[in-house]
Design an enzyme around this catalytic site. Structure first.
Site, short mmCIF file in Angstrom:
data_model
loop_
_atom_site.label_atom_id
_atom_site.label_comp_id
_atom_site.label_asym_id
_atom_site.label_seq_id
_atom_site.Cartn_x
_atom_site.Cartn_y
_atom_site.Cartn_z
N THR A 130 -5.27 2.50 -7.18
CA THR A 130 -6.84 2.47 -6.33
C THR A 130 -8.29 3.63 -6.20
O THR A 130 -7.17 5.28 -6.38
CB THR A 130 -6.72 2.29 -4.81
OG1 THR A 130 -5.64 1.24 -4.72
CG2 THR A 130 -7.62 2.29 -3.95
N SER A 135 0.67 -1.31 -0.51
CA SER A 135 0.20 -0.10 -0.25
C SER A 135 0.78 1.09 0.27
O SER A 135 2.27 1.15 -0.11
CB SER A 135 -1.08 -0.45 1.29
OG SER A 135 -1.31 1.12 1.97
N HIS A 156 -13.50 -2.60 -2.30
CA HIS A 156 -12.66 -1.88 -1.29
C HIS A 156 -12.80 -3.07 -0.34
O HIS A 156 -12.79 -1.74 1.07
CB HIS A 156 -12.19 -0.80 -0.45
CG HIS A 156 -10.84 0.29 -0.49
ND1 HIS A 156 -9.87 1.15 -1.64
CD2 HIS A 156 -10.24 0.21 0.72
CE1 HIS A 156 -9.23 1.11 -0.49
NE2 HIS A 156 -9.52 0.85 0.91
C1 FNR Z 1 -7.67 -1.53 2.86
N1 FNR Z 1 -7.69 -2.48 1.54
C2 FNR Z 1 -6.95 -1.06 0.74
N2 FNR Z 1 -6.99 -1.18 -0.57
C3 FNR Z 1 -6.28 0.39 -1.58
O1 FNR Z 1 -5.90 -0.35 -2.03
N3 FNR Z 1 -5.06 0.51 -0.33
C4 FNR Z 1 -5.13 0.69 1.12
O2 FNR Z 1 -4.03 0.95 1.56
C5 FNR Z 1 -6.18 -0.80 1.96
N4 FNR Z 1 -5.47 -0.32 3.32
C6 FNR Z 1 -6.88 -0.96 3.48
C7 FNR Z 1 -6.98 -1.63 4.74
C8 FNR Z 1 -7.60 -2.47 5.41
C9 FNR Z 1 -7.43 -2.81 7.03
C10 FNR Z 1 -8.59 -3.30 4.69
C11 FNR Z 1 -9.26 -4.63 5.55
C12 FNR Z 1 -8.75 -3.25 3.65
C13 FNR Z 1 -8.70 -2.77 0.41
C14 FNR Z 1 -7.99 -4.57 -0.02
O3 FNR Z 1 -6.44 -3.95 -0.56
C15 FNR Z 1 -8.82 -5.31 -0.37
O4 FNR Z 1 -9.77 -4.06 -1.73
C16 FNR Z 1 -9.75 -5.92 0.44
O5 FNR Z 1 -9.08 -6.13 1.41
C17 FNR Z 1 -10.54 -6.47 -0.34
O6 FNR Z 1 -11.45 -7.39 0.75
P1 FNR Z 1 -11.31 -8.74 2.04
O7 FNR Z 1 -10.19 -9.76 0.97
O8 FNR Z 1 -10.85 -7.98 2.77
O9 FNR Z 1 -12.76 -9.54 1.60
#
Ligand code: FNR
Length: 375
Positions: free
Chosen positions: A169, A119, A272
């Site tokens: 993103t 990230s 997300h």
């Molecule tokens: C995320 N996600 C996320 N996406 C992104 O593009 N940049 C980021 O910094 C973050 N940070 C983040 C923190 C936390 C705690 C979570 C749970 C999620 C979203 C992540 O990349 C992804 O799209 C989802 O987590 C997918 O869904 P599941 O597998 O958690 O159900």
């Protein structure tokens, strides 16, 4: 890849734990603030729930009496080999989950031969992450900064550090309505978590008058929200980097079309993890229309609610080239650092290989819509 039947129980230790059990451990270990941040979705968490439920719209239609003694789920993406059609999604702020931070996660991904997506808001800098796992396939997820020089600088640093793709993103122009975090009064950015990539950036250092906590936090918060980001901005990025550009957060087929028309390189169908627009379509339900629109012009990945081998299989049968998991691997990180992430991946691998075998396929490329029926 070995014979699936000799791998059961062998890849992961005694007895496999499942997503729900890892989640329970994480809940026991973490304070309410960080656990709520990890777990929760936006609004009433309808989309969060639908991401899981939507996998039940489909049933696998298996074939039998085929030789499935050698299953090999590996795939190629952008010319890079990955041992499974699975990647670790960008999850920021991993220092709030375990002292190994993203380093534990990237090492587990490297050991498993699957890509890690770092990230923008990591707790270790992108250079530290790259140095910890030089051989891993690593992609860098870019949060667009209002300051274009800063955006370009982060992309350049990722390229120099050996990342092999940039993931932009596009579903976070504004932060979702995160009720649980508001109730807990919890915000990792306010605690200056996730600031490492900014603090290490030469453009950022010139932007802030002094590297004090307040100046850093204010500059990040000011730069990270960009409700005016548009397709033209992605054109700018196209000219900044030679790396493939992957657009994450696509749900509408017309937006998928834009990605292709702009000459960008891949799509991640994602809401997300239900953390942004509550009420938005479940990722797996958005997938078929996008697959049809894109018609193999670029690879299509998806994330949101993937928890089991059957989920991965169904996403691929619907036309995804690979999937990502977010929360599940972080539960492993919370419980046991790198070793926990490795177990989560290992158990998913075993389950996925079994799903292939019991469905009558031995290679990812064999999986098609012929193996799925809509309920
Ligand atoms: C995320 N996600 C996320 N996406 C992104 O593009 N940049 C980021 O910094 C973050 N940070 C983040 C923190 C936390 C705690 C979570 C749970 C999620 C979203 C992540 O990349 C992804 O799209 C989802 O987590 C997918 O869904 P599941 O597998 O958690 O159900």
């Amino acid at each position: 890849m070995g014979n699936v039947f000799t791998r059961i129980g062998e890849s992961t230790g005694d007895y496999p734990l499942f997503a729900g059990e890892w989640e329970k451990r994480a809940r026991e270990i973490l304070p309410a603030g960080p656990f709520g941040f990890l777990q929760s979705g936006a609004g009433d968490e309808v989309t969060l729930g639908q991401n899981r439920e939507a996998f039940n719209d489909y049933d696998i239609l298996p074939r039998v009496l085929r030789d499935v003694s050698n299953v090999d789920p590996s795939i190629q993406l952008f010319g890079q080999e990955q041992s499974l059609p699975l990647m670790l999604a960008p999850v920021g702020f991993q220092g709030i989950f375990h002292s190994e931070k993203e380093i534990g996660s990237v090492k587990a991904a490297a050991a498993a031969g699957i890509p890690f997506v770092a990230s923008t808001v990591t707790s270790a800098s992108l250079e530290e992450i790259a140095a910890a796992a030089p051989k891993a396939v690593k992609w860098f997820q870019l949060y667009w900064s209002k300051n274009l020089d800063l955006t370009a600088s982060m992309a350049r640093r990722a390229e120099e550090a050996g990342y092999q793709a940039i993931v932009v993103t596009v579903d976070t122009g504004l932060l979702g309505w995160r009720k649980r975090d508001y109730r807990n009064g919890y915000s990792p950015l306010k605690l200056l978590q996730g600031a490492a990539n900014y603090i290490h950036d030469p453009v950022f250092q010139d932007m802030v008058p002094q590297l004090t906590e307040k100046h850093i936090r204010d500059a990040i918060l000011d730069n990270i929200h960009h409700p005016n980001l548009s397709w033209d901005d992605l054109r700018f990025l196209r000219n900044q980097t030679k790396l493939p550009i992957v657009v994450k957060g696509i749900l509408h087929p017309a937006d998928a079309r834009q990605v292709v028309d702009l000459g960008l390189d891949a799509i991640i169908v994602s809401n997300h993890g239900g953390r942004q627009l509550d009420g938005a379509i479940a990722s797996v339900r958005a997938l078929p229309a996008i697959v049809q629109e894109v018609d193999e012009a670029v690879p299509i990945l998806m994330d949101g609610g993937v928890r089991s081998g059957a989920d991965v299989f169904k996403a691929i049968a619907l036309g995804a080239d690979s999937v990502l998991i977010g929360r599940p691997y972080v539960y492993g990180l919370v419980a046991d650092g790198q070793a926990g992430v490795s177990r989560v991946i290992g158990d998913l691998r075993t389950e996925l290989e079994l799903t292939y075998a019991l469905s009558g396929v031995t290679r990812t490329a064999e999986i098609s819509s012929a193996y799925l029926v809509k309920r």
